[in-house]
Design a protein around this motif. Structure first.
Motif, mmCIF file in Angstrom:
data_model
loop_
_atom_site.group_PDB
_atom_site.id
_atom_site.type_symbol
_atom_site.label_atom_id
_atom_site.label_comp_id
_atom_site.label_asym_id
_atom_site.label_seq_id
_atom_site.Cartn_x
_atom_site.Cartn_y
_atom_site.Cartn_z
ATOM 1 N N ALA A 179 0.840 -1.204 0.000
ATOM 2 C CA ALA A 179 0.000 0.000 0.000
ATOM 3 C C ALA A 179 0.871 1.249 0.000
ATOM 4 O O ALA A 179 1.602 1.517 0.961
ATOM 5 C CB ALA A 179 -0.938 -0.002 1.201
ATOM 6 N N ALA A 180 0.808 2.022 -1.081
ATOM 7 C CA ALA A 180 1.704 3.170 -1.247
ATOM 8 C C ALA A 180 1.500 4.218 -0.156
ATOM 9 O O ALA A 180 2.471 4.804 0.344
ATOM 10 C CB ALA A 180 1.488 3.795 -2.625
ATOM 11 N N ASN A 181 0.243 4.470 0.218
ATOM 12 C CA ASN A 181 0.006 5.512 1.217
ATOM 13 C C ASN A 181 0.546 5.102 2.582
ATOM 14 O O ASN A 181 1.213 5.886 3.263
ATOM 15 C CB ASN A 181 -1.474 5.874 1.297
ATOM 16 N N LEU A 182 0.310 3.851 2.986
ATOM 17 C CA LEU A 182 0.791 3.397 4.289
ATOM 18 C C LEU A 182 2.320 3.432 4.349
ATOM 19 O O LEU A 182 2.902 3.872 5.347
ATOM 20 C CB LEU A 182 0.297 1.973 4.575
ATOM 21 N N ASN A 183 2.961 2.966 3.299
ATOM 22 C CA ASN A 183 4.420 2.944 3.283
ATOM 23 C C ASN A 183 5.012 4.354 3.304
ATOM 24 O O ASN A 183 6.064 4.594 3.917
ATOM 25 C CB ASN A 183 4.921 2.177 2.064
ATOM 26 N N ALA A 184 4.332 5.289 2.645
ATOM 27 C CA ALA A 184 4.806 6.679 2.662
ATOM 28 C C ALA A 184 4.688 7.274 4.064
ATOM 29 O O ALA A 184 5.587 7.990 4.528
ATOM 30 C CB ALA A 184 4.014 7.517 1.663
ATOM 31 N N TRP A 185 3.587 6.985 4.759
ATOM 32 C CA TRP A 185 3.416 7.494 6.129
ATOM 33 C C TRP A 185 4.461 6.891 7.062
ATOM 34 O O TRP A 185 5.014 7.587 7.903
ATOM 35 C CB TRP A 185 2.012 7.176 6.642
ATOM 36 N N ILE A 186 4.726 5.589 6.897
ATOM 37 C CA ILE A 186 5.709 4.931 7.749
ATOM 38 C C ILE A 186 7.092 5.544 7.537
ATOM 39 O O ILE A 186 7.848 5.750 8.497
ATOM 40 C CB ILE A 186 5.724 3.412 7.485
ATOM 41 N N ALA A 187 7.433 5.849 6.295
ATOM 42 C CA ALA A 187 8.723 6.488 6.016
ATOM 43 C C ALA A 187 8.838 7.823 6.744
ATOM 44 O O ALA A 187 9.897 8.163 7.298
ATOM 45 C CB ALA A 187 8.906 6.670 4.513
ATOM 46 N N VAL A 188 7.749 8.589 6.756
ATOM 47 C CA VAL A 188 7.752 9.866 7.476
ATOM 48 C C VAL A 188 7.909 9.627 8.970
ATOM 49 O O VAL A 188 8.683 10.319 9.652
ATOM 50 C CB VAL A 188 6.460 10.650 7.187
ATOM 51 N N GLN A 189 7.184 8.644 9.502
ATOM 52 C CA GLN A 189 7.274 8.351 10.932
ATOM 53 C C GLN A 189 8.698 7.989 11.342
ATOM 54 O O GLN A 189 9.188 8.439 12.389
ATOM 55 C CB GLN A 189 6.312 7.208 11.292
ATOM 56 N N LYS A 190 9.355 7.199 10.529
ATOM 57 C CA LYS A 190 10.728 6.803 10.845
ATOM 58 C C LYS A 190 11.660 8.017 10.868
ATOM 59 O O LYS A 190 12.438 8.209 11.818
ATOM 60 C CB LYS A 190 11.222 5.776 9.834
ATOM 61 N N ALA A 191 11.604 8.831 9.832
ATOM 62 C CA ALA A 191 12.493 9.989 9.740
ATOM 63 C C ALA A 191 12.162 11.026 10.808
ATOM 64 O O ALA A 191 13.059 11.606 11.439
ATOM 65 C CB ALA A 191 12.390 10.607 8.343
ATOM 66 N N TYR A 192 10.867 11.266 11.015
ATOM 67 C CA TYR A 192 10.428 12.289 11.967
ATOM 68 C C TYR A 192 10.753 11.882 13.399
ATOM 69 O O TYR A 192 11.203 12.710 14.214
ATOM 70 C CB TYR A 192 8.937 12.507 11.789
ATOM 71 N N THR A 193 10.560 10.614 13.716
ATOM 72 C CA THR A 193 10.882 10.127 15.061
ATOM 73 C C THR A 193 12.372 10.284 15.339
ATOM 74 O O THR A 193 12.778 10.751 16.412
ATOM 75 C CB THR A 193 10.472 8.651 15.219
ATOM 76 N N ALA A 194 13.194 9.902 14.360
ATOM 77 C CA ALA A 194 14.634 9.982 14.547
ATOM 78 C C ALA A 194 15.114 11.419 14.716
ATOM 79 O O ALA A 194 16.032 11.697 15.510
ATOM 80 C CB ALA A 194 15.340 9.336 13.362
ATOM 81 N N SER A 195 14.495 12.348 13.982
ATOM 82 C CA SER A 195 14.969 13.734 14.013
ATOM 83 C C SER A 195 14.405 14.537 15.185
ATOM 84 O O SER A 195 15.119 15.338 15.785
ATOM 85 C CB SER A 195 14.622 14.436 12.703
ATOM 86 N N LYS A 196 13.145 14.292 15.527
ATOM 87 C CA LYS A 196 12.511 15.122 16.552
ATOM 88 C C LYS A 196 12.533 14.487 17.938
ATOM 89 O O LYS A 196 12.537 15.199 18.949
ATOM 90 C CB LYS A 196 11.065 15.440 16.155
ATOM 91 N N TYR A 197 12.525 13.164 17.993
ATOM 92 C CA TYR A 197 12.406 12.483 19.279
ATOM 93 C C TYR A 197 13.573 11.505 19.468
ATOM 94 O O TYR A 197 13.410 10.285 19.319
ATOM 95 C CB TYR A 197 11.076 11.740 19.365
ATOM 96 N N PRO A 198 14.753 11.993 19.824
ATOM 97 C CA PRO A 198 15.923 11.112 19.953
ATOM 98 C C PRO A 198 15.782 10.074 21.064
ATOM 99 O O PRO A 198 16.490 9.058 21.046
ATOM 100 C CB PRO A 198 17.076 12.087 20.242
ATOM 101 N N GLY A 199 14.869 10.316 21.997
ATOM 102 C CA GLY A 199 14.661 9.360 23.077
ATOM 103 C C GLY A 199 13.645 8.286 22.748
ATOM 104 O O GLY A 199 13.253 7.503 23.629
ATOM 105 N N VAL A 200 13.218 8.241 21.493
ATOM 106 C CA VAL A 200 12.190 7.279 21.075
ATOM 107 C C VAL A 200 12.742 6.413 19.954
ATOM 108 O O VAL A 200 13.420 6.903 19.042
ATOM 109 C CB VAL A 200 10.911 8.011 20.607
ATOM 110 N N GLU A 201 12.413 5.125 20.000
ATOM 111 C CA GLU A 201 12.908 4.172 19.003
ATOM 112 C C GLU A 201 11.761 3.348 18.428
ATOM 113 O O GLU A 201 10.894 2.881 19.175
ATOM 114 C CB GLU A 201 13.934 3.233 19.652
ATOM 115 N N ILE A 202 11.750 3.181 17.107
ATOM 116 C CA ILE A 202 10.825 2.254 16.457
ATOM 117 C C ILE A 202 11.514 0.896 16.382
ATOM 118 O O ILE A 202 12.575 0.765 15.766
ATOM 119 C CB ILE A 202 10.442 2.728 15.046
ATOM 120 N N VAL A 203 10.912 -0.116 17.000
ATOM 121 C CA VAL A 203 11.587 -1.410 17.095
ATOM 122 C C VAL A 203 11.175 -2.396 16.009
ATOM 123 O O VAL A 203 11.921 -3.335 15.708
ATOM 124 C CB VAL A 203 11.373 -2.056 18.476
ATOM 125 N N ASP A 204 9.994 -2.188 15.388
ATOM 126 C CA ASP A 204 9.559 -3.151 14.376
ATOM 127 C C ASP A 204 8.379 -2.590 13.587
ATOM 128 O O ASP A 204 7.647 -1.728 14.067
ATOM 129 C CB ASP A 204 9.140 -4.471 15.030
#
Length: 344
Positions: A179-204
């Protein structure tokens, strides 16, 4: 020439049945009092093929499409597969091509495999578009987009991390892997979490299809595999209640927080008891209305303006010409405090 269509009352009843949760396994149609017509004088037929028929999200889109048909005067056709299966969806698309509809709009389960069928439809003289989910490598003439990719991905992340207290680990339970829309949102979540929330990790990130029970099972497995997990995201309208149910079943309300893309009424009980903190969504009925309106514009050969006055509820819909996208508007955060503003 505009023609009068008699079945307005019947359409109102049909729309109310959809709002009540009734669904049809066949193609629903809607019309209005003044029907747009092509050069042959026939009523314009706009067909919408959702990823999956019978779930609240796409039935709400169907309600919006029917409303547009009633107000704008065209025939709205709606049919999707009963499981989120790309091959079954392709069969429905082929049927609409054979029927010679004027406009074919699809929310593809698999954008890549749908692209050749959209080309086949276009070669047959049918106007083609996507809605809810894009097929960017296809010949579609416009994508009716529910909200910006960044707006949805960042909205999900902010809502979850706020509930987690700004730190911890979370996992994502998505739906279709292609699903293109879901994968695009997940990509944003990964990048945004890493840049804005250094104390938070996506594990899977795991994929449950459009199966709520499977999402619950996978969320349970994730909590067992990661005892220190403090957050879960349900990336679609079936996994959002699924992950909340898993937290409820595990007795971890207030320990593991969830957010997702759930329809308001399907999430109400979870928002009320705290097993879900928020649902990030948009007005789904308005998305269906905009989809129908876009179909009429395509059938008439009209070009979209930078800003489009679609209806009283949609007075300023943006058109991004470089991407051929109509943008419904910003994502909404739905919580226990505003969930009753939505009846689907």
């Amino acid at each position: 020439m505009r023609k009068k269509i008699i079945a307005i009352g019947a359409l109102a009843v049909a729309a109310s049945l959809v709002l009540a949760g009734c669904t049809s396994r066949g193609a629903d149609s809607g019309g209005g009092s003044a029907a747009p017509s092509g050069g042959s004088g026939k009523t314009v037929r706009v067909a919408f093929v959702p990823k999956l028929q019978g779930i609240p999200y796409f039935e709400a889109m169907n309600t919006g499409g029917k409303k547009a048909a009633s107000e704008l005067g065209f025939e709205w056709l709606y049919q999707g597969p009963t499981t989120a299966d790309a091959a079954a969806q392709a069969d429905i698309v082929r049927s609409y091509i054979q029927q010679g509809v004027d406009v074919l709009i699809v929310a593809p389960n698999d954008p890549d495999s749908m692209a050749p069928l959209l080309k086949e439809a276009a070669d047959a003289g049918i106007k083609v578009a996507t809605s809810d989910t894009d097929a960017p490598a296809s010949v579609r003439e416009v994508f009716v987009n529910q909200a910006s990719v960044d707006g949805i991905g960042q909205g999900l992340t902010d809502a979850l991390v706020e509930s987690m207290g700004g730190k911890g680990k979370y996992a994502i339970v998505s739906c279709g892997e292609t699903a293109a829309n879901l994968n695009a949102w997940i990509a944003v979540q990964k990048a945004y979490t890493a840049s804005k929330y250094p104390g938070v990790e996506i594990v899977d990130v795991v994929y449950a299809g459009e199966d709520q029970a499977m999402a619950t099972s996978m969320a349970t497995d994730l909590m067992n595999a990661h005892p220190d997990l403090t957050g879960l995201v349900g990336e679609c309208t079936s996994s959002a209640p699924g992950v909340a149910q898993a937290v409820r079943d595990a007795g971890k309300i207030g320990k593991v927080f969830t957010v997702g893309l759930g329809t308001p009424q399907s999430m109400k009980d979870y928002l009320t008891d705290g097993s879900s903190s928020a649902s990030i969504l948009w007005n789904v009925e308005n998305l269906g209305y905009l989809t129908g309106w876009a179909g009429v514009q395509l059938a008439a050969g009209k070009t979209f303006s930078a800003t489009n006055n679609v209806s009283t509820d949609l007075p300023a819909v943006e058109y991004i010409s470089a991407e051929k996208q109509l943008l419904l508007g910003p994502a909404l955060r739905i919580t226990k405090d505003n969930v009753d503003q939505f009846n689907y």
